[in-house]
Design an enzyme around this catalytic site. Structure first.
Site, PDB file in Angstrom:
ATOM      1  N   GLY A  93      25.470 -13.315 -11.813  1.00 54.66           N
ATOM      2  CA  GLY A  93      25.661 -14.649 -12.349  1.00 54.66           C
ATOM      3  C   GLY A  93      26.472 -13.821 -13.585  1.00 54.66           C
ATOM      4  N   HIS A 100      28.142  -5.876 -21.178  1.00 54.58           N
ATOM      5  CA  HIS A 100      27.115  -6.392 -21.665  1.00 54.58           C
ATOM      6  C   HIS A 100      25.439  -6.353 -21.470  1.00 54.58           C
ATOM      7  CE1 HIS A 100      29.183  -9.600 -19.586  1.00 54.58           C
ATOM      8  NE2 HIS A 100      27.835 -10.772 -19.914  1.00 54.58           N
TER       9      HIS A 100
HETATM   10  P1  5GP Z   1      26.648 -12.956 -18.529  1.00 51.14           P
HETATM   11  O1  5GP Z   1      26.755 -14.816 -17.852  1.00 51.14           O
HETATM   12  O2  5GP Z   1      28.076 -12.532 -18.320  1.00 51.14           O
HETATM   13  O3  5GP Z   1      25.947 -12.131 -17.219  1.00 51.14           O
HETATM   14  O4  5GP Z   1      27.014 -13.118 -19.586  1.00 51.14           O
HETATM   15  C1  5GP Z   1      27.857 -14.245 -20.804  1.00 51.14           C
HETATM   16  C2  5GP Z   1      26.927 -14.356 -22.247  1.00 51.14           C
HETATM   17  O5  5GP Z   1      28.210 -14.670 -22.655  1.00 51.14           O
HETATM   18  C3  5GP Z   1      26.195 -15.982 -22.000  1.00 51.14           C
HETATM   19  O6  5GP Z   1      24.953 -15.536 -22.208  1.00 51.14           O
HETATM   20  C4  5GP Z   1      26.769 -16.579 -22.970  1.00 51.14           C
HETATM   21  O7  5GP Z   1      25.933 -17.653 -23.780  1.00 51.14           O
HETATM   22  C5  5GP Z   1      27.622 -15.596 -23.435  1.00 51.14           C
HETATM   23  N1  5GP Z   1      29.159 -16.090 -24.204  1.00 51.14           N
HETATM   24  C6  5GP Z   1      30.064 -16.805 -24.250  1.00 51.14           C
HETATM   25  N2  5GP Z   1      30.712 -16.540 -24.572  1.00 51.14           N
HETATM   26  C7  5GP Z   1      30.916 -16.518 -25.677  1.00 51.14           C
HETATM   27  C8  5GP Z   1      31.217 -16.585 -27.418  1.00 51.14           C
HETATM   28  O8  5GP Z   1      32.552 -16.601 -27.919  1.00 51.14           O
HETATM   29  N3  5GP Z   1      30.261 -16.480 -27.753  1.00 51.14           N
HETATM   30  C9  5GP Z   1      29.338 -15.507 -27.913  1.00 51.14           C
HETATM   31  N4  5GP Z   1      29.035 -14.954 -28.996  1.00 51.14           N
HETATM   32  N5  5GP Z   1      28.412 -15.361 -27.504  1.00 51.14           N
HETATM   33  C10 5GP Z   1      29.376 -15.867 -25.563  1.00 51.14           C
END
Ligand code: 5GP
Ligand code: ZN
Length: 114
Positions: A93, A100
């Site tokens: 996901g 991160h």
């Molecule tokens: P992943 O889906 O890769 O595990 O997590 C990515 C996270 O980054 C998601 O929870 C999403 O809401 C967050 N996210 C995406 N774009 C941005 C942004 O521009 N700023 C912030 N603060 N969070 C972001």
């Protein structure tokens, strides 16, 4: 390497709500929180994800977890508990290809995750 959203955030080119910053890591609030507390801790240097960690990243990876643990405590989450959820790749996901470590807290979570 092309444009990376989290590299741009780490460089201050895109604003974020910063929770913690030091020479190596930045922590900021997720733009679309999945829990009352949802903080992303990132290394300032670009690593695409867990699968791309190298031997040379051992110290960084350890300090990433320690930094996140200290942030969770500073956020008052340590007594009730919290969850670290690093998504990796398509099935994991992952949607942003910059490593991160999300800290999720402030509510109880189910198991197994969806
Ligand atoms: P992943 O889906 O890769 O595990 O997590 C990515 C996270 O980054 C998601 O929870 C999403 O809401 C967050 N996210 C995406 N774009 C941005 C942004 O521009 N700023 C912030 N603060 N969070 C972001
Ligand atoms: Zn990046």
């Amino acid at each position: 390497m092309g444009t990376c959203l989290f590299c741009d955030i780490a460089a201050g080119k895109i604003p974020c709500t910063e929770v913690h910053g030091d020479d190596d890591f930045l922590a900021f609030r997720d733009i679309d929180p999945k829990a009352p507390t949802h903080i992303l801790v990132i290394p300032r240097g670009h690593v695409s994800g867990l699968s791309d960690l190298q031997d040379a990243d051992q110290d960084m990876a350890g300090r990433l977890v320690l930094t996140a643990s200290r942030i969770a405590t500073a956020e008052g989450l340590d007594q009730a508990g919290y969850r670290f959820v690093i998504n990796c790749g398509r099935d994991g996901g992952q949607t942003v290809d910059h490593l991160h470590l999300p800290i999720l807290g402030g509510r109880a979570f189910g198991w197994p995750p969806g």
